[in-house]
Motif scaffolding. Structure first.
Motif, PDB file in Angstrom:
ATOM      1  N   UNK A   1     -24.862 -25.089 -43.407  1.00 32.10           N
ATOM      2  CA  UNK A   1     -23.917 -24.622 -42.400  1.00 32.10           C
ATOM      3  C   UNK A   1     -23.704 -23.142 -42.644  1.00 32.10           C
ATOM      4  N   UNK A   2     -23.442 -22.392 -41.589  1.00 32.17           N
ATOM      5  CA  UNK A   2     -23.251 -20.951 -41.755  1.00 32.17           C
ATOM      6  C   UNK A   2     -22.094 -20.678 -42.708  1.00 32.17           C
TER       7      UNK A   2
ATOM      8  N   UNK B   1     -19.112 -21.846 -48.851  1.00 33.57           N
ATOM      9  CA  UNK B   1     -20.412 -22.438 -48.555  1.00 33.57           C
ATOM     10  C   UNK B   1     -20.344 -23.946 -48.756  1.00 33.57           C
ATOM     11  N   UNK B   2     -21.312 -24.638 -48.191  1.00 33.55           N
ATOM     12  CA  UNK B   2     -21.421 -26.085 -48.381  1.00 33.55           C
ATOM     13  C   UNK B   2     -21.842 -26.373 -49.813  1.00 33.55           C
TER      14      UNK B   2
ATOM     15  N   UNK C   1     -25.030 -40.290 -45.811  1.00 36.32           N
ATOM     16  CA  UNK C   1     -24.719 -41.439 -44.956  1.00 36.32           C
ATOM     17  C   UNK C   1     -23.806 -41.051 -43.814  1.00 36.32           C
ATOM     18  N   UNK C   2     -22.728 -40.328 -44.130  1.00 32.97           N
ATOM     19  CA  UNK C   2     -21.729 -39.976 -43.115  1.00 32.97           C
ATOM     20  C   UNK C   2     -21.918 -38.578 -42.544  1.00 32.97           C
ATOM     21  N   UNK C   3     -22.663 -37.735 -43.264  1.00 26.86           N
ATOM     22  CA  UNK C   3     -22.822 -36.347 -42.832  1.00 26.86           C
ATOM     23  C   UNK C   3     -21.656 -35.459 -43.230  1.00 26.86           C
ATOM     24  N   UNK C   4     -20.664 -36.013 -43.948  1.00 30.42           N
ATOM     25  CA  UNK C   4     -19.492 -35.243 -44.352  1.00 30.42           C
ATOM     26  C   UNK C   4     -19.876 -34.137 -45.331  1.00 30.42           C
ATOM     27  N   UNK C   5     -19.285 -32.962 -45.126  1.00 30.75           N
ATOM     28  CA  UNK C   5     -19.567 -31.806 -45.963  1.00 30.75           C
ATOM     29  C   UNK C   5     -18.354 -31.460 -46.819  1.00 30.75           C
ATOM     30  N   UNK C   6     -18.594 -31.072 -48.064  1.00 25.61           N
ATOM     31  CA  UNK C   6     -17.567 -30.514 -48.925  1.00 25.61           C
ATOM     32  C   UNK C   6     -17.987 -29.097 -49.307  1.00 25.61           C
TER      33      UNK C   6
END
Length: 427
Positions: free
Chosen positions: A95-96, A116-117, A123-128
């Motif tokens: 992600x930018x 930044x990511x 599975x869920x696509x969730x980003x931290x």
């Protein structure tokens, strides 16, 4: 043919040795480091990196900062100089990245912050996320360089464990309330012996889970994920999930988030003063039990429709909004055009601490709804102060007529109640 195979094997072995030496020497170019550590001190990048393939992934053009992903890691370009960082997140281009330039530590000079990511749930696509704080300095050659400090998942956990006192439990006076109390680590938290309400620090509240009509018994709590964001004021904000476990169920309830902001001082991230709070998840939002009213008030709505039509004498489904107003104490209305079993109710009586529904003669309330906790009294639907204030319910016999009494989770001032919604057989 044998000679050709021998030569081929020798070439493959040589390539493998070269690659092995390269990996051992350079390591993982995106290897993570611990919290509050200087990730690297970077000066101008080597010429080999300058000419490598790269992709622009973020920039602050007006301030002259450009961030690239190169073959070895991240490359920051500032004032036509390049700086290489080879141990940042390997997901930096998922992600930018967000870039911010401000004086985070109050020393009079601006620091560059890059979010930044850090991880992605496949599975869920969730980003931290994690953030890098870049402090400009001058190296031994008089050239610009950067010290880089990371705030990652280990950082917020270290802060929560070492800087904040957090105590979570259930109120003695009402099991519906889960209390999240916080204070500085060096301070204690005292509680009212009768109610269990905290008297020190900051407290927030969430609604406990229900099982078979009763609120579950708090057993333990744990921290979940921590999410880094940067607000419009360019402050670093953290939201940490609070998970609660109960005795009656194996279900884990994420009741909400502990929120705080970060300061950056002396090369370390610390909690910003007076920024700690707890916000309940929308599904478990509840009123503040410390805000109660001893002043009595009441409202009565009488059904003028005396009809006893209908073969089914069981009241098991009510959805109704009384025409309640704080300016009116009693009203006479006809419920005959309503579509639910509110037509089988002769009177609604509401006070600061409970509501009673009186059934018409010959009608009875469905006991399974009471047993299963299948009821609610919602006030101020659609507003920021929307709450389900029902706590317990019971069916009474009054002069041969059934009365459903639903008690509230606290005593409410009339000024807190702007609209009412009654649900029975539905939440």
């Amino acid at each position: 043919m044998k000679y050709f195979l021998r030569v081929l094997f020798t070439l493959v072995l040589a390539v493998a040795v070269v690659f092995g030496v390269y990996y051992y020497t350079n390591g993982n170019p995106f290897e993570q480091t611990g919290s509050n550590e200087i990730l690297t001190t970077a000066s101008q990048a080597p010429a080999t990196e300058k000419n490598s393939n790269r992709e622009l992934i973020a920039s602050l053009p007006k301030q002259g900062y450009y961030l690239y992903k190169g073959s070895k890691g991240a490359i920051l370009v500032h004032n036509k100089k390049e700086f290489e960082f080879n141990n940042w997140s390997k997901l930096i281009d998922v992600e930018e990245p967000k870039m911010y330039l401000t004086d985070f530590d109050g020393d009079g000079s601006k620091e560059l912050l890059i979010r930044v990511v850090a991880t992605k749930n496949e599975t869920t696509g969730e980003l931290l996320y994690e953030v890098y704080m870049l402090k400009s300095k001058t190296d031994e050659n008089g050239e610009e360089a950067f010290d880089v400090f990371a705030a990652n998942q280990a950082t917020w956990e270290e802060i929560v464990n070492n800087q904040i006192r957090i105590e979570i439990g259930q109120l003695k006076s009402c099991k519906k309330f889960i209390q999240v109390s916080m204070n500085n680590k060096s301070e204690t938290i005292n509680y009212d012996e009768e109610t269990g309400i905290a008297a020190d620090g900051f407290s927030g509240y969430a609604r406990a889970l229900q099982e078979k009509g009763s609120y579950c018994t708090f057993q333990s709590w744990s921290k979940g994920r921590g999410v880094y964001t940067v607000n419009k004021k360019k402050e670093i904000c953290i939201a940490v999930d609070v998970n609660v476990q109960y005795s009656e169920t194996e279900s884990l309830q994420t009741i909400g988030h502990i929120n705080f902001k970060l300061d950056f001082k002396d090369g370390k991230f610390i909690v910003k003063n007076q920024t700690m709070n707890f916000a309940a998840d929308k599904a478990y939002k509840i009123s503040d039990p410390r805000s109660t009213s001893a002043e009595a008030w009441n409202y009565t709505e009488t059904n003028t429709d005396a009809s006893l039509d209908g073969a089914d004498k069981i009241i098991d489904w009510i959805k109704y909004k009384p025409q309640y107003s704080a300016d009116i104490a009693t009203q006479m209305l006809s419920f005959d055009e309503e579509q639910t079993d509110i037509r089988s109710i002769s009177k609604i009586y509401m006070t600061n601490s409970f509501i009673e529904l009186t059934a018409k003669n010959g009608f009875t309330f469905a006991e399974q709804n009471v047993e299963n906790g299948d009821y609610s009294i919602v006030i101020n639907r659609g507003s920021d102060n929307e709450y389900d204030i029902a706590y317990t319910a019971k069916i009474l016999e009054v002069n041969g007529t059934q009365v459903l009494r639903i008690s509230f989770d606290k005593s409410y001032a009339q000024s807190e109640v702007h609209a009412v919604e009654i649900n029975f057989g539905a939440k």
